[in-house]
Motif scaffolding. Structure first.
Motif, mmCIF file in Angstrom:
data_model
loop_
_atom_site.group_PDB
_atom_site.id
_atom_site.type_symbol
_atom_site.label_atom_id
_atom_site.label_comp_id
_atom_site.label_asym_id
_atom_site.label_seq_id
_atom_site.Cartn_x
_atom_site.Cartn_y
_atom_site.Cartn_z
ATOM 1 N N TYR A 107 -0.330 -3.645 13.058
ATOM 2 C CA TYR A 107 -0.066 -3.937 11.509
ATOM 3 C C TYR A 107 1.082 -4.970 11.354
ATOM 4 C CZ TYR A 107 -1.267 1.142 12.679
ATOM 5 O OH TYR A 107 -1.716 2.209 13.018
ATOM 6 N N ALA A 111 5.577 -0.737 6.892
ATOM 7 C CA ALA A 111 4.916 -0.013 5.968
ATOM 8 C C ALA A 111 3.504 0.230 6.018
ATOM 9 C CB ALA A 111 5.299 -0.639 4.689
ATOM 10 N N ASP A 112 2.887 -0.933 6.448
ATOM 11 C CA ASP A 112 1.316 -0.844 6.862
ATOM 12 C C ASP A 112 1.219 0.360 7.981
ATOM 13 O OD1 ASP A 112 0.879 -2.964 5.050
ATOM 14 O OD2 ASP A 112 1.062 -4.334 6.678
ATOM 15 N N ARG A 115 1.382 3.661 6.018
ATOM 16 C CA ARG A 115 0.253 3.603 5.279
ATOM 17 C C ARG A 115 -1.379 4.054 5.929
ATOM 18 N NH1 ARG A 115 2.318 -0.558 2.135
ATOM 19 N NH2 ARG A 115 4.081 0.317 0.783
ATOM 20 N N ARG A 117 -2.850 1.376 7.277
ATOM 21 C CA ARG A 117 -3.437 0.099 6.846
ATOM 22 C C ARG A 117 -3.379 -0.869 7.943
ATOM 23 N NH1 ARG A 117 -1.710 -0.056 0.709
ATOM 24 N NH2 ARG A 117 -2.762 1.810 -0.067
#
Length: 192
Positions: A107, A111-112, A115, A117
């Motif tokens: 990542y 925050a990724d 989530r 992502r």
């Protein structure tokens, strides 16, 4: 590195963070190591050099110490459960997949990861490997039958829960079952 690991692992652990510093490892060096490594790991497990209290659970994996040589630490990693688990990388590390699979997600930002992502995601199977650097934000998920060898450029503080004697014995036995078939496929003259 030492008699346990394939020689190319040193190059992975000595590389810098700059993408231009990725070591060139010939295909001939990066293949054919699975059987010999399995045989050497089985031999290391048979020495009785470690106590059950040396094993621990962290980041979704059982860790069994194999050796510490030249300031580097080597552990077996076995899946403790199959969910994606954050792995705080504290030292440049190489993961060699011996059995099963390991999924790696990296990542850009915290925050990724929250989530789900990833910027990079890949699955690694037997006789495949990868390296990560300290501070890398990543998570791994291993198949229930996975066995990996984790080599770190330097020992790091042990962050995890110690194994009970029964848990340690079960992990060692599970490792033996996974490696015995692989070790028997090692050509007689190929020990490195």
């Amino acid at each position: 590195m030492d008699a346990l690991l394939p020689a190319f692992v040193d190059r992975l652990l000595d590389q810098g963070r700059d993408p231009g510093e990725i070591p060139e490892i010939p295909v001939s060096s990066a293949t054919g190591w699975l059987g010999p490594l399995a045989a050497r790991v089985l031999s290391a497990l048979g020495t009785g050099a470690h106590e059950p209290a040396d094993g621990f659970l962290a980041h979704g994996h059982v860790h069994l110490p194999l050796s510490a040589l030249n300031g580097r630490a080597v552990h077996l990693r076995l899946a403790a459960h199959t969910g994606m688990e954050p792995w705080p990388v504290l030292a440049t590390s190489a993961v060699l997949t011996v059995a099963g699979t390991v999924d790696l997600e990296m990542y850009q930002e915290v925050a990724d990861s929250l989530r789900g992502r990833p910027r990079y995601a890949r699955s690694f199977g037997p006789e495949q490997m990868f390296a990560v650097h300290p501070g890398t934000q990543c998570s791994t998920q291993s198949s229930p039958d996975s066995v990996q060898v984790l080599a770190a450029a330097s020992p790091t503080p042990r962050v995890g829960t110690p194994l009970s004697g029964d848990e340690y014995t079960a992990a060692v036995q599970r490792t033996r079952w996974s490696l015995e078939g692989l070790a028997h496929c090692t050509p007689a003259g190929d020990r490195r």
